[in-house]
Design an enzyme around this catalytic site. Structure first.
Site, PDB file in Angstrom:
ATOM      1  CE  LYS A  97      -4.042   2.101   2.132  1.00 51.60           C
ATOM      2  NZ  LYS A  97      -4.083   2.731   0.326  1.00 51.60           N
ATOM      3  CB  CYS A 143      -2.835   8.517  -5.585  1.00 48.71           C
ATOM      4  SG  CYS A 143      -4.421   8.409  -5.056  1.00 48.71           S
ATOM      5  CG  ASN A 147      -3.448   4.433  -9.669  1.00 50.32           C
ATOM      6  OD1 ASN A 147      -4.205   4.164 -10.077  1.00 50.32           O
ATOM      7  ND2 ASN A 147      -2.519   5.289  -8.850  1.00 50.32           N
TER       8      ASN A 147
END
Lengths: 260, 303
Positions: free
Chosen positions: B45, B130, B192
């Site tokens: 993570k 992200c 992503n």
């Protein structure tokens, strides 16, 4: 030990106007499960719906099958309702932290609103087997929603039912019934276990008695993994986010101010 | 027995199946379900310099054949990661990739230097993509100059292999891939999540607490396969394919277009041991097609 098992549906019957009872043959999970824990169910093979659905464990029947109460609310539960006896579904469990059955207190009060009775039924079954003293207060909107407790072979004298329209039992909700009962019990020597809609739990969370006697509250949330990995199911606790799947689904009322 | 071993630059993986960052926690959440040593690698993570609380709930929403998430990189920070989580990971017989995320070039550099010399880490995966964090995050992944500067800053401060994870939320992914390669990255991973949104029509509110989130799952796979296909042609460094893989067949699509390895993400939520099943499936595919090595598959697309 957490297992991912393809389990056979041995029973799928309606138990009220909007709820089905499923019995699943998954002995390895049933043996390891404790009251308050949950399962992640893949309602159908394939990618739509993609994610598993979390379900409380509602008990174990006499043949060792795991019992689930499924309220029909959306796509996942509709698919589960349509499953026939003999069909297989993937079951991951047992998951999460369950109820802590306090040995110190003499009396146990279970309060369930609507489908919130699901985890409490397993707890009740567990207490019944061990001769632990309890009462179970169940609240429903109306008579047609009432889930018959005789399916769990519980002592009916220990069960109090309320309906909001008064069509059966006490007229009002389960908390009003509990408040009526409050003066008859020695709360100092009791433990409260509750599960239900956020509105009900928020009402419970603000009663002053909980300051000295914390309740154990079972919560639900949308989940992805159920294992504590994705951090998708968090709720706001007093000291930051808490994972419903890992720190819960059963929390002490000390940890939470309000449920959104 | 067919050989599943692949090389990502100097790094040898026992098989090409990794588990993607953010979908596998710090590994130990899955340890009682299957033998983690069967994996090609674990991407942990995303770690930031300081602990991050993440976004307000709800953080997930189901969408057709996929899901949206807006976790917001909730993590324990690099210090606690090294103290509490790495000791377990280090003991595993699989490669450990540490995904890092910074709010500024300086933070990326500092993270890299903190992890410099730390044993048990095979590579850094630099998250410049992200969609769920307001500061930095996708800006680094969408602007070639920033992507290049982040890559250089990490490389300057590390002794480890550097993989840069790209965002699909860009006009031309080949351009970003090229600048990252020029900056010196050893490998590229993609894609992503794709930025997305869902609205509750009854309340007329966004379903996610953060309003927007990242779409993942089988729904995004064709987009991911195409982007990997493009990037493989644009760069010479190894490419790791990510996006909606739930079966060996899905993994093969990425390998055939030229990915040297793949990452399994959202599927870990559906079957926690899915990566293990995919590895077996790859082996069966090679066997059924009388092939000795997975390397015979990689980049074997016929056009």
């Amino acid at each position: 030990m957490i297992k991912d098992i393809q389990s056979t549906i041995v029973k799928n019957i309606p138990v009220s106007n909007d709820t089905h009872l499923l019995a699943l043959d998954c002995p390895e999970i049933a043996k390891a499960a404790t009251p308050g824990q949950f399962l992640m169910i893949k309602v159908t093979d394939g990618a739509d719906p993609l994610l598993r659905r979390p379900y409380s464990i509602s008990g174990i029947d006499q043949d060792g099958n795991m019992l689930l109460l499924v309220r029909i609310v959306g796509k996942g539960s509709r698919l589960l309702k349509a499953k026939e006896k003999g069909e297989k579904i993937w079951v991951l469990g047992p998951l999460g932290k369950g109820f802590d059955i306090s040995e110190r207190t003499q009396f146990h009060i279970l309060i369930g609103g609507g489908i919130g009775i699901a985890p409490l039924l397993f707890l009740c079954q567990f207490m019944e087997k061990r001769g632990i003293k309890y009462i179970f207060i169940m609240g429903f909107k109306t008579r047609d929603e009432v889930i018959p407790a005789d399916l769990w072979k519980l002592n009916e004298q220990k069960i109090l039912i309320s309906t909001e329209d008064g069509s059966i039992g006490f007229r009002g909700n389960c908390l009003q019934l509990f408040f009526n009962y409050l003066n008859k019990i020695d709360l100092e020597n009791s433990t409260i276990y509750a599960c239900g809609p956020p509105k009900m739990l928020n009402e419970l969370l603000i009663i002053p008695e909980l300051k000295s006697i914390p309740a154990q509250i079972s919560l639900e949330s949308r989940m992805a993994c159920g294992l504590g990995a994705c951090r998708g199911c968090v709720i706001k606790g007093k000291e930051g986010y808490l994972r419903v799947c890992k720190e819960g689904p059963v929390f002490s009322s000390k940890m939470i101010t309000r449920i959104e | 027995m067919p050989d599943l071993g692949v090389n990502i630059g100097p790094l040898k993986l026992k098989n090409p199946v990794l588990v993607a960052s953010g979908t596998f926690g710090y590994g130990d959440e899955f340890k009682e379900i299957f033998d983690l040593n069967t994996l090609g690698g674990i991407v942990v993570k995303g770690i930031s310099l300081r602990p991050k609380e993440g976004n307000p709930p709800p953080r997930i929403a189901e969408t057709p054949c996929g899901m949206l998430n807006s976790i917001g990189l909730e993590n324990i920070g690099v210090e606690r990661f090294l103290k509490e989580r790495l000791p377990f990971l280090k003991e595993l017989k699989t490669e450990i990739f540490v995904n890092i995320y910074g709010k500024s070039i300086e933070e990326y550099a500092e993270l890299a230097s903190i992890l410099k010399g730390v044993e048990g880490i095979s590579a850094l995966e630099v998250n410049i993509s992200c969609p769920n964090v307001k500061e930095g995050g996708m800006i680094f992944g969408a602007d070639p100059r920033w992507a290049s500067r982040v890559t250089e800053a990490v490389l300057k401060n590390t002794d480890k292999m550097v993989i840069v994870k790209l965002s699909p939320n860009v006009t031309d992914i080949r351009m970003i891939a090229s600048v990252v390669e020029e900056a010196g990255a050893h490998a590229i991973s993609l894609i992503n999540t794709i930025t997305g949104m869902k609205v509750d029509v009854q309340s007329r509110r966004p379903v996610l607490g953060n309003i927007v989130g990242g779409l993942s799952g089988p729904a995004i796979r064709p987009v991911a396969v195409y982007m990997v296909y493009q990037v493989v042609k644009a760069v010479d460094i190894p490419v790791i394919g990510i996006g909606g893989i739930v079966s060996a067949e899905d993994a093969l699509e990425f390998l055939i277009v030229g990915a040297r390895a793949v990452q399994v993400g959202t599927a870990n939520f559906i079957h926690p041991d899915i990566a293990c099943r995919i590895i077996k499936g790859l082996e069966e595919y090679l066997y059924a097609n009388s092939m000795n090595s997975i390397n015979d598959i990689i980049g074997s697309l016929k056009t």
